[in-house]
Design an enzyme around this catalytic site. Structure first.
Site, PDB file in Angstrom:
ATOM      1  CG  ASP A  32      -1.816   1.153   1.343  1.00 30.91           C
ATOM      2  OD1 ASP A  32      -1.572   2.163   0.649  1.00 30.91           O
ATOM      3  OD2 ASP A  32      -2.786   1.078   2.114  1.00 30.91           O
ATOM      4  CB  VAL A  33       2.170   3.380  -2.732  1.00 28.64           C
ATOM      5  CG1 VAL A  33       2.645   2.148  -3.489  1.00 28.64           C
ATOM      6  CG2 VAL A  33       0.956   4.017  -3.404  1.00 28.64           C
ATOM      7  CB  SER A  71      -2.964  14.679 -13.603  1.00 26.99           C
ATOM      8  OG  SER A  71      -4.215  15.063 -14.133  1.00 26.99           O
ATOM      9  CE1 TYR A 103      -5.802  12.468  -9.459  1.00 30.96           C
ATOM     10  CE2 TYR A 103      -6.107  14.223 -11.078  1.00 30.96           C
ATOM     11  CZ  TYR A 103      -5.706  12.934 -10.768  1.00 30.96           C
ATOM     12  OH  TYR A 103      -5.196  12.118 -11.749  1.00 30.96           O
ATOM     13  CE  LYS A 132      -2.200  12.198 -10.017  1.00 28.58           C
ATOM     14  NZ  LYS A 132      -1.324  11.034 -10.148  1.00 28.58           N
ATOM     15  CB  VAL A 136      -6.410   7.927 -19.374  1.00 31.52           C
ATOM     16  CG1 VAL A 136      -5.931   6.673 -20.100  1.00 31.52           C
ATOM     17  CG2 VAL A 136      -5.335   9.004 -19.388  1.00 31.52           C
ATOM     18  CB  THR A 142      -8.563   4.019 -16.531  1.00 29.31           C
ATOM     19  OG1 THR A 142      -8.667   5.226 -15.755  1.00 29.31           O
ATOM     20  CG2 THR A 142      -7.374   4.125 -17.461  1.00 29.31           C
TER      21      THR A 142
HETATM   22  N1  LIG Z   1      -7.582   8.053 -15.867  1.00 27.64           N
HETATM   23  C1  LIG Z   1      -7.296   9.320 -16.038  1.00 27.64           C
HETATM   24  O1  LIG Z   1      -8.056  10.071 -16.673  1.00 27.64           O
HETATM   25  C2  LIG Z   1      -6.020   9.902 -15.503  1.00 27.64           C
HETATM   26  C3  LIG Z   1      -5.633  11.169 -15.963  1.00 27.64           C
HETATM   27  C4  LIG Z   1      -4.465  11.729 -15.480  1.00 27.64           C
HETATM   28  C5  LIG Z   1      -3.691  11.050 -14.575  1.00 27.64           C
HETATM   29  N2  LIG Z   1      -4.093   9.820 -14.132  1.00 27.64           N
HETATM   30  C6  LIG Z   1      -3.246   9.158 -13.162  1.00 27.64           C
HETATM   31  O2  LIG Z   1      -2.821   7.922 -13.684  1.00 27.64           O
HETATM   32  C7  LIG Z   1      -2.583   7.004 -12.614  1.00 27.64           C
HETATM   33  C8  LIG Z   1      -3.322   5.716 -12.904  1.00 27.64           C
HETATM   34  O3  LIG Z   1      -4.712   6.006 -12.934  1.00 27.64           O
HETATM   35  P1  LIG Z   1      -5.765   5.024 -13.667  1.00 27.64           P
HETATM   36  O4  LIG Z   1      -6.612   5.867 -14.538  1.00 27.64           O
HETATM   37  O5  LIG Z   1      -5.056   3.872 -14.217  1.00 27.64           O
HETATM   38  O6  LIG Z   1      -6.656   4.643 -12.407  1.00 27.64           O
HETATM   39  P2  LIG Z   1      -7.269   3.249 -11.954  1.00 27.64           P
HETATM   40  O7  LIG Z   1      -8.217   3.624 -10.867  1.00 27.64           O
HETATM   41  O8  LIG Z   1      -7.739   2.466 -13.116  1.00 27.64           O
HETATM   42  O9  LIG Z   1      -5.996   2.492 -11.344  1.00 27.64           O
HETATM   43  C9  LIG Z   1      -5.355   2.977 -10.208  1.00 27.64           C
HETATM   44  C10 LIG Z   1      -4.411   1.929  -9.703  1.00 27.64           C
HETATM   45  O10 LIG Z   1      -3.781   2.402  -8.502  1.00 27.64           O
HETATM   46  C11 LIG Z   1      -3.866   1.379  -7.532  1.00 27.64           C
HETATM   47  N3  LIG Z   1      -3.843   1.948  -6.177  1.00 27.64           N
HETATM   48  C12 LIG Z   1      -4.722   2.808  -5.622  1.00 27.64           C
HETATM   49  N4  LIG Z   1      -4.391   3.045  -4.349  1.00 27.64           N
HETATM   50  C13 LIG Z   1      -3.270   2.326  -4.107  1.00 27.64           C
HETATM   51  C14 LIG Z   1      -2.443   2.150  -2.974  1.00 27.64           C
HETATM   52  N5  LIG Z   1      -2.702   2.791  -1.820  1.00 27.64           N
HETATM   53  N6  LIG Z   1      -1.375   1.334  -3.071  1.00 27.64           N
HETATM   54  C15 LIG Z   1      -1.099   0.675  -4.229  1.00 27.64           C
HETATM   55  N7  LIG Z   1      -1.849   0.801  -5.341  1.00 27.64           N
HETATM   56  C16 LIG Z   1      -2.918   1.610  -5.273  1.00 27.64           C
HETATM   57  C17 LIG Z   1      -5.177   0.666  -7.830  1.00 27.64           C
HETATM   58  O11 LIG Z   1      -5.203  -0.608  -7.236  1.00 27.64           O
HETATM   59  C18 LIG Z   1      -5.126   0.628  -9.344  1.00 27.64           C
HETATM   60  O12 LIG Z   1      -4.351  -0.450  -9.808  1.00 27.64           O
HETATM   61  C19 LIG Z   1      -3.032   7.713 -11.343  1.00 27.64           C
HETATM   62  O13 LIG Z   1      -1.923   8.278 -10.693  1.00 27.64           O
HETATM   63  C20 LIG Z   1      -3.935   8.806 -11.868  1.00 27.64           C
HETATM   64  O14 LIG Z   1      -4.024   9.893 -10.977  1.00 27.64           O
HETATM   65  C21 LIG Z   1      -5.228   9.221 -14.593  1.00 27.64           C
END
Ligand SMILES: NC(=O)c1ccc[n+]([C@@H]2O[C@H](COP(=O)([O-])OP(=O)(O)OC[C@H]3O[C@@H](n4cnc5c(N)ncnc54)[C@H](O)[C@@H]3O)[C@@H](O)[C@H]2O)c1
Length: 253
Positions: free
Chosen positions: A61-62, A139, A152, A156, A184, A186
């Site tokens: 857990d990071v 982000s 957020y 970021k 993105v 997701t």
């Molecule tokens: N999806 C978007 O639109 C978007 C845009 C800009 C930036 N981001 C960034 O990209 C990164 C990935 O996001 P995503 O869209 O893949 O989200 P997601 O929710 O699909 O995946 C997030 C991942 O982080 C893991 N995670 C969460 N809390 C954790 C913890 N305490 N310890 C270990 N792992 C943990 C989850 O298990 C998951 O695998 C994030 O940092 C997010 O802020 C996403």
């Protein structure tokens, strides 16, 4: 880009951008440590990536420094060191500033910013030994403000400037860069974010109108940019914050 026999840890790689990134590195020859918050989510993540000899479990857990150290330790033990660290674990929950309570602030900042900081610190001896590279996922919300995302944005923005500070402090041995994606495709967007709209057509319009290029990004597009920044092709790139946002931070049109 060739990552044959490179040793890569991707935090938050049980799904989303992290999982796509783990797959991208493995497809280019790397051995990859997959990280999720728990042993179960990490095991699931490894299985979804296909398991085998390329993928190894590195749970942790990071949101705590101890969790960061556990993930890095498991990765380095499984892979015999580390060449590349990608900090992808993150949470993004929309909430009005006035309604953002301490628990949401702590969860957001602890996972996104503190987790990035302490994973970099834990990985540093391995990366120094290898002459390695760090890629953080910030982000577009780290480059500009967004309504309803104050915690957020703060986290970021911190990741962007942490990236620059580490690029200076860890040079010349370790390069440190970040990517700044817009939306993105997701779970974070589809399930937790602007997918709150009841009307699917309105939601698709909102997503398409988000960027001048009239769509949101695919996880694989972000993964390829991360791979570039980690690769020898980017050997003279450090301290960069690369927007991957279809033009959304370019200005007004
Ligand atoms: N999806 C978007 O639109 C978007 C845009 C800009 C930036 N981001 C960034 O990209 C990164 C990935 O996001 P995503 O869209 O893949 O989200 P997601 O929710 O699909 O995946 C997030 C991942 O982080 C893991 N995670 C969460 N809390 C954790 C913890 N305490 N310890 C270990 N792992 C943990 C989850 O298990 C998951 O695998 C994030 O940092 C997010 O802020 C996403």
């Amino acid at each position: 880009m060739d990552f044959t026999d490179k040793r890569v840890l991707v935090t938050g790689s049980s799904r989303g951008i992290g999982r796509a990134t783990a797959g991208e590195f493995a497809a280019r020859g790397a051995r990859v440590a997959v990280n999720g918050r728990t042993a179960d989510s990490t095991r699931d993540g490894v299985a979804r990536l296909g398991g085998g000899e390329r993928f190894h479990a590195a749970p942790g857990d990071v949101s705590t420094a101890a969790g960061c150290r556990a993930a890095v330790r498991a990765a380095a033990e499984a892979l015999g060191g580390l060449d590349i660290l990608v900090n992808s674990a993150g949470v993004g929950v929309a909430a009005a500033f006035a309604e953002t309570d301490e628990a949401l602030w702590d969860a957001t900042v602890d996972i996104n910013l503190k987790g990035t900081f302490f994973c970099c610190q834990a990985a540093l001896p391995h990366l120094r030994a290898a002459g390695g590279a760090i890629v953080n996922i910030a982000s577009d919300a780290g480059l500009m403000g967004e309504t309803g995302l104050s915690a957020y944005c703060a986290s970021k923005g911190g990741v962007v400037n942490l990236t620059r500070a580490l690029a200076l402090e860890l040079a010349p041995g370790v390069r440190v860069n970040c990517v700044c994606p817009g939306y993105v495709d997701t779970d974070m967007v589809r399930r937790d974010g602007i997918d709150k709209a009841d009307d699917p057509a309105a939601r698709e319009r909102a997503l398409a109108d988000y960027a001048p290029l009239k769509r949101i990004a695919l996880p694989a597009e972000v993964a390829r940019a991360i791979a570039y920044l980690a690769s020898d092709d980017a050997a003279f790139v450090t301290g960069a914050a690369l927007p991957l946002d279809g033009g959304s931070t370019s200005g007004r049109s």
